[in-house]
Write a protein that holds these residues in place. Structure first.
Motif, PDB file in Angstrom:
ATOM      1  N   ARG A  79     -14.768 -27.421  21.525  1.00 39.96           N
ATOM      2  CA  ARG A  79     -15.107 -26.599  22.783  1.00 39.96           C
ATOM      3  C   ARG A  79     -15.597 -28.279  23.626  1.00 39.96           C
ATOM      4  N   ILE A  80     -16.663 -28.513  23.079  1.00 41.76           N
ATOM      5  CA  ILE A  80     -16.799 -29.843  24.234  1.00 41.76           C
ATOM      6  C   ILE A  80     -15.944 -30.548  24.286  1.00 41.76           C
ATOM      7  N   LYS A  81     -15.187 -31.373  22.831  1.00 43.59           N
ATOM      8  CA  LYS A  81     -14.131 -32.142  23.768  1.00 43.59           C
ATOM      9  C   LYS A  81     -12.725 -31.513  24.602  1.00 43.59           C
ATOM     10  N   ASN A 112     -21.099 -25.587  36.538  1.00 43.10           N
ATOM     11  CA  ASN A 112     -21.379 -23.645  36.614  1.00 43.10           C
ATOM     12  C   ASN A 112     -20.395 -23.096  36.844  1.00 43.10           C
ATOM     13  N   ASP A 113     -19.769 -23.667  36.325  1.00 41.79           N
ATOM     14  CA  ASP A 113     -18.257 -22.775  35.875  1.00 41.79           C
ATOM     15  C   ASP A 113     -17.675 -22.579  34.330  1.00 41.79           C
ATOM     16  N   ILE A 114     -18.119 -23.094  34.160  1.00 36.83           N
ATOM     17  CA  ILE A 114     -18.089 -23.620  32.270  1.00 36.83           C
ATOM     18  C   ILE A 114     -18.954 -21.001  32.170  1.00 36.83           C
ATOM     19  N   ASN A 115     -18.011 -20.504  30.957  1.00 37.17           N
ATOM     20  CA  ASN A 115     -18.215 -19.631  30.831  1.00 37.17           C
ATOM     21  C   ASN A 115     -19.470 -19.874  29.578  1.00 37.17           C
ATOM     22  N   PRO A 116     -20.401 -19.336  30.010  1.00 33.86           N
ATOM     23  CA  PRO A 116     -21.123 -19.612  28.104  1.00 33.86           C
ATOM     24  C   PRO A 116     -20.935 -19.157  26.877  1.00 33.86           C
ATOM     25  N   LEU A 123     -20.490 -20.790  23.691  1.00 32.35           N
ATOM     26  CA  LEU A 123     -20.940 -20.589  22.176  1.00 32.35           C
ATOM     27  C   LEU A 123     -20.658 -20.124  21.391  1.00 32.35           C
ATOM     28  N   ASN A 124     -19.681 -19.097  22.284  1.00 32.36           N
ATOM     29  CA  ASN A 124     -18.571 -17.740  21.256  1.00 32.36           C
ATOM     30  C   ASN A 124     -17.020 -18.590  20.726  1.00 32.36           C
ATOM     31  N   GLY A 125     -16.935 -19.362  21.871  1.00 34.68           N
ATOM     32  CA  GLY A 125     -15.425 -19.645  22.021  1.00 34.68           C
ATOM     33  C   GLY A 125     -14.949 -18.077  22.622  1.00 34.68           C
ATOM     34  N   THR A 126     -14.865 -17.450  22.682  1.00 32.72           N
ATOM     35  CA  THR A 126     -14.719 -16.250  23.272  1.00 32.72           C
ATOM     36  C   THR A 126     -13.671 -16.207  25.290  1.00 32.72           C
TER      37      THR A 126
END
Length: 156
Positions: A4-6, A53-57, A61-64
């Motif tokens: 997800r970081i990639k 700020n636009d990244i969904n936490p 964290l979970n890939g959802t």
């Protein structure tokens, strides 16, 4: 989470070095995460979420799904040109200007004229300042020992 970081770096058109610089963390931290050597620390995750700020936490964290809090269209995305960095395989081309470079010729330095002549073996007398008194003298020896001398008038 490494993948997800990639994906964040790919979507934001950031190299690992640019990503680390943007998050104000050491480049080695990102390198270790991307190589699978280390998992991202809580500090790294917090910095990603605070800076982007636009990244969904939940996604981070979970890939959802979705990755972004608000939907993005590809037409609005601004692609930043990649700049060379320490992690890239590219080399920077030397100056493309083929104009002949001119160099300044060496010129000998002129020594400044010393108006005061050095007087050898001149006796220099210490200034007589009666306000200052010696309170102690410490002599240090090369075997890491020392001696302290106190003038007899000061000893109690």
């Amino acid at each position: 989470m490494k993948d997800r970081i990639k994906q964040i770096m790919e979507n934001e058109n950031l190299t690992p070095a640019q990503f680390a610089d943007r998050l104000q963390i050491n480049r080695a931290v990102i390198s270790h995460i991307l190589n699978g050597r280390n998992n991202p620390s809580l500090d790294v995750v917090v910095k990603i979420l605070n800076d982007m700020n636009d990244i969904n936490p939940e996604w981070l964290l979970n890939g959802t799904e979705p990755m972004y809090k608000t939907p993005r269209s590809n037409t609005n995305a601004v692609s930043m040109p990649k700049t060379p960095d320490l992690f890239s395989e590219r080399t920077i081309n030397p100056i493309q200007n083929t104009a002949k470079l001119e160099f300044a010729q060496e010129k000998p330095l002129k020594r400044p004229v010393n108006t005061e002549q050095i007087k050898e073996n001149e006796l220099i007398e210490p200034s007589q300042n009666s306000a200052k008194k010696i309170t102690q003298i410490i002599i240090y020896y090369d075997d890491n020992t020392f001696e302290t001398f106190i003038p007899p008038l000061l000893k109690n």
